[in-house]
Design a protein around this motif. Structure first.
Motif, mmCIF file in Angstrom:
data_model
loop_
_atom_site.group_PDB
_atom_site.id
_atom_site.type_symbol
_atom_site.label_atom_id
_atom_site.label_comp_id
_atom_site.label_asym_id
_atom_site.label_seq_id
_atom_site.Cartn_x
_atom_site.Cartn_y
_atom_site.Cartn_z
ATOM 1 N N LEU A 194 17.926 3.718 -13.162
ATOM 2 C CA LEU A 194 17.004 2.877 -14.515
ATOM 3 C C LEU A 194 15.604 2.710 -13.867
ATOM 4 C CD1 LEU A 194 19.207 0.285 -15.871
ATOM 5 C CD2 LEU A 194 17.613 2.591 -17.188
ATOM 6 N N PHE A 195 15.756 2.131 -12.264
ATOM 7 C CA PHE A 195 14.547 2.378 -11.107
ATOM 8 C C PHE A 195 13.812 3.045 -11.078
ATOM 9 C CE2 PHE A 195 12.860 2.085 -6.695
ATOM 10 C CZ PHE A 195 11.909 1.034 -7.509
ATOM 11 N N TYR A 196 14.597 4.076 -10.422
ATOM 12 C CA TYR A 196 13.430 5.283 -9.945
ATOM 13 C C TYR A 196 12.726 5.643 -11.499
ATOM 14 C CZ TYR A 196 12.639 9.183 -7.671
ATOM 15 O OH TYR A 196 11.842 10.955 -7.335
ATOM 16 N N PHE A 197 13.890 6.528 -12.275
ATOM 17 C CA PHE A 197 12.862 7.040 -13.653
ATOM 18 C C PHE A 197 12.473 6.426 -13.952
ATOM 19 C CE2 PHE A 197 16.677 9.968 -12.019
ATOM 20 C CZ PHE A 197 15.762 11.187 -11.999
ATOM 21 N N GLY A 198 12.212 4.837 -14.903
ATOM 22 C CA GLY A 198 11.403 4.337 -14.979
ATOM 23 C C GLY A 198 10.993 3.072 -14.721
ATOM 24 N N THR A 199 10.428 2.917 -13.505
ATOM 25 C CA THR A 199 9.534 1.821 -12.657
ATOM 26 C C THR A 199 9.277 2.818 -11.338
ATOM 27 O OG1 THR A 199 10.660 0.476 -13.307
ATOM 28 C CG2 THR A 199 9.803 0.561 -11.532
ATOM 29 N N PHE A 200 9.566 3.730 -10.830
ATOM 30 C CA PHE A 200 8.984 3.984 -9.463
ATOM 31 C C PHE A 200 8.259 5.389 -9.969
ATOM 32 C CE2 PHE A 200 9.230 6.832 -6.370
ATOM 33 C CZ PHE A 200 8.508 6.139 -5.182
ATOM 34 N N LEU A 201 8.814 5.882 -10.266
ATOM 35 C CA LEU A 201 8.041 7.154 -10.940
ATOM 36 C C LEU A 201 6.837 7.262 -11.297
ATOM 37 C CD1 LEU A 201 10.790 10.399 -11.288
ATOM 38 C CD2 LEU A 201 8.856 9.237 -8.705
ATOM 39 N N PRO A 202 7.201 6.172 -13.278
ATOM 40 C CA PRO A 202 6.312 5.647 -13.849
ATOM 41 C C PRO A 202 4.798 5.122 -12.808
ATOM 42 C CG PRO A 202 8.234 5.369 -15.063
ATOM 43 C CD PRO A 202 8.451 6.150 -13.591
ATOM 44 N N HIS A 203 4.962 4.391 -12.352
ATOM 45 C CA HIS A 203 3.818 3.683 -12.560
ATOM 46 C C HIS A 203 3.988 3.460 -10.922
ATOM 47 C CE1 HIS A 203 3.849 1.260 -15.607
ATOM 48 N NE2 HIS A 203 5.767 0.987 -16.137
ATOM 49 N N GLN B 282 0.628 -1.457 -0.172
ATOM 50 C CA GLN B 282 0.095 -0.048 0.166
ATOM 51 C C GLN B 282 0.931 0.918 0.091
ATOM 52 O OE1 GLN B 282 -3.074 -0.086 -0.429
ATOM 53 N NE2 GLN B 282 -3.223 1.888 -0.479
ATOM 54 N N ASN B 283 1.745 1.062 0.372
ATOM 55 C CA ASN B 283 2.888 2.475 0.968
ATOM 56 C C ASN B 283 3.548 2.754 -0.258
ATOM 57 O OD1 ASN B 283 4.652 0.905 1.350
ATOM 58 N ND2 ASN B 283 5.214 1.612 3.358
ATOM 59 N N GLN B 284 3.842 1.786 -0.703
ATOM 60 C CA GLN B 284 5.117 1.693 -2.057
ATOM 61 C C GLN B 284 6.359 1.918 -1.539
ATOM 62 O OE1 GLN B 284 2.704 3.014 -5.339
ATOM 63 N NE2 GLN B 284 2.366 0.912 -5.781
ATOM 64 N N ASN B 285 6.841 1.742 -0.624
ATOM 65 C CA ASN B 285 8.584 2.833 -0.430
ATOM 66 C C ASN B 285 9.401 2.449 -1.499
ATOM 67 O OD1 ASN B 285 11.063 1.953 0.791
ATOM 68 N ND2 ASN B 285 9.332 3.630 2.686
ATOM 69 N N VAL B 286 9.904 3.658 -1.573
ATOM 70 C CA VAL B 286 10.621 3.574 -2.888
ATOM 71 C C VAL B 286 12.419 2.866 -2.947
ATOM 72 C CG1 VAL B 286 12.673 5.436 -2.199
ATOM 73 C CG2 VAL B 286 12.096 4.430 -4.716
ATOM 74 N N PHE B 287 11.995 2.317 -1.444
ATOM 75 C CA PHE B 287 13.416 1.928 -1.005
ATOM 76 C C PHE B 287 13.184 0.179 -0.597
ATOM 77 C CE2 PHE B 287 15.153 5.579 1.134
ATOM 78 C CZ PHE B 287 15.730 5.396 0.397
ATOM 79 N N TRP C 237 10.609 -1.302 -2.653
ATOM 80 C CA TRP C 237 9.771 -1.421 -3.712
ATOM 81 C C TRP C 237 11.825 -2.250 -5.035
ATOM 82 C CZ3 TRP C 237 6.224 1.690 -7.193
ATOM 83 C CH2 TRP C 237 6.418 0.762 -8.331
ATOM 84 N N TYR C 238 12.611 -1.351 -4.727
ATOM 85 C CA TYR C 238 13.501 -1.303 -5.074
ATOM 86 C C TYR C 238 14.493 -2.675 -4.960
ATOM 87 C CZ TYR C 238 18.728 -0.931 -6.285
ATOM 88 O OH TYR C 238 19.804 -0.873 -7.027
ATOM 89 N N PHE C 239 14.142 -3.029 -3.531
ATOM 90 C CA PHE C 239 15.266 -3.988 -3.232
ATOM 91 C C PHE C 239 14.315 -5.094 -3.332
ATOM 92 C CE2 PHE C 239 15.066 -7.161 0.284
ATOM 93 C CZ PHE C 239 16.658 -7.918 -0.048
ATOM 94 N N LYS C 240 13.274 -5.775 -3.675
ATOM 95 C CA LYS C 240 12.367 -6.706 -4.131
ATOM 96 C C LYS C 240 12.314 -6.297 -5.873
ATOM 97 C CE LYS C 240 8.405 -6.174 -1.139
ATOM 98 N NZ LYS C 240 6.805 -5.239 -0.934
ATOM 99 N N PHE C 241 12.179 -4.768 -6.711
ATOM 100 C CA PHE C 241 12.957 -5.239 -7.411
ATOM 101 C C PHE C 241 14.022 -5.391 -8.443
ATOM 102 C CE2 PHE C 241 14.097 -3.035 -11.920
ATOM 103 C CZ PHE C 241 13.306 -2.906 -12.803
ATOM 104 N N MET C 242 15.196 -5.547 -7.231
ATOM 105 C CA MET C 242 16.634 -5.869 -7.766
ATOM 106 C C MET C 242 16.900 -8.142 -7.667
ATOM 107 S SD MET C 242 18.141 -3.541 -9.707
ATOM 108 C CE MET C 242 20.047 -4.542 -10.115
ATOM 109 N N MET C 243 15.772 -7.861 -6.465
ATOM 110 C CA MET C 243 15.956 -9.240 -5.881
ATOM 111 C C MET C 243 15.134 -10.830 -7.013
ATOM 112 S SD MET C 243 18.076 -9.978 -3.875
ATOM 113 C CE MET C 243 19.110 -8.269 -3.914
ATOM 114 N N SER C 244 14.297 -10.056 -7.552
ATOM 115 C CA SER C 244 13.391 -10.344 -9.090
ATOM 116 C C SER C 244 14.173 -11.138 -10.236
ATOM 117 C CB SER C 244 11.850 -10.121 -8.741
ATOM 118 O OG SER C 244 12.358 -9.194 -9.406
#
Length: 254
Positions: free
Chosen positions: A191-200, A134-139, A141-148
């Motif tokens: 790449l994550f911040y500008f290409g995934t987090f901010l847009p989505h 629900q909170n979509q914390n950037v840190f 989210w980045y960790f989960k994104f990279m681990m996947s």
């Protein structure tokens, strides 16, 4: 109505121009330029006598190499959409594979499969790049994104490359950390911040389009500097057949 027709005609022209460019070698020339520039820059930086260089210049070199790492991945991303060499998918995907291996020994096949799901099911449970917290914390989210995207073979491969580069090629550990390890990590954040987090990231009131995304309203220059126009993300999802360097045209036509 006139404005809508004008936009439609402009987009039609852009798509037509891209199809014409696909019959030329523009995509592969841009890809070759980025890969060559990345490799040449990395070779020079790894050979520097770092202790004799001023810290501001070292920081500038790290930023520069980070930017080139980002370009390397964007090249691979366009290859996933068969935009580098559209008329020759085999060569196109070879360039994509080469780019992600140089980037961080990623599996191109795995990236293609997950990126395809991201485009098919954006913002849903089937989207591997989306954080459903629900909170979509950037840190987090980045960790989960990279681990996947990471697996033990990459870690072992990169560790061996790191130590072999030092013991066989006699590259100093400090140079490897500053100009090989650090830029790749910073690039993944970029790449994550500008290409995934901010847009989505989730919006108040929910998403306003089927692609569950929006574009970052930056001028063209800063859009290029931040993430090779990947911030024009709504346009990318709407027109995935458009290469990164033509996304500003689509963005400005809306």
């Amino acid at each position: 109505m006139i404005q809508s027709s004008s936009i439609s005609l402009q987009l039609t022209k852009i798509i037509s121009d891209v199809k014409a460019e696909n019959m030329t070698n523009k995509g592969i020339i841009i890809a070759f330029f980025i890969i060559t520039l990345w490799g040449s820059s990395l070779t020079i930086l790894l050979s520097l006598n770092t202790p004799k260089i001023q810290i501001p210049l070292i920081l500038l070199a790290i930023i520069w190499q980070t930017f080139l790492y980002t370009g390397l991945f964007i090249t691979a991303h366009d290859a996933m959409h068969c935009l580098v060499v559209a008329k020759n998918p085999q060569v196109n995907h070879w360039i994509g594979k080469t780019s992600v291996v140089l980037y961080a020994l990623f599996s191109y096949k795995n990236l293609v499969e997950k990126h395809s799901l991201h485009h098919q099911y954006p913002g849903t449970e089937d989207d591997p790049d989306f954080d459903h917290n629900q909170n979509q914390n950037v840190f987090s989210w980045y960790f989960k994104f990279m681990m996947s995207y990471w697996d033990w073979r990459q870690i072992v491969g990169l560790t061996l490359t790191f130590h072999l580069s030092h013991h066989v090629l006699h590259i100093s550990y400090i140079n490897l950390i500053l100009f090989w390890v650090t830029p790749s990590i910073l690039s993944s954040i970029q790449l994550f911040y500008f290409g995934t987090f901010l847009p989505h990231k989730r919006r108040e009131g929910g998403y306003t389009n089927l692609h569950c995304t929006q574009s970052t309203p930056l001028p063209v220059f800063w859009s290029f500097i931040t993430c090779y126009h990947f911030g024009y993300h709504k346009e990318h999802h709407e027109y995935p057949q458009i290469p990164w360097w033509r996304l500003p045209d689509v963005y400005n036509s809306n």
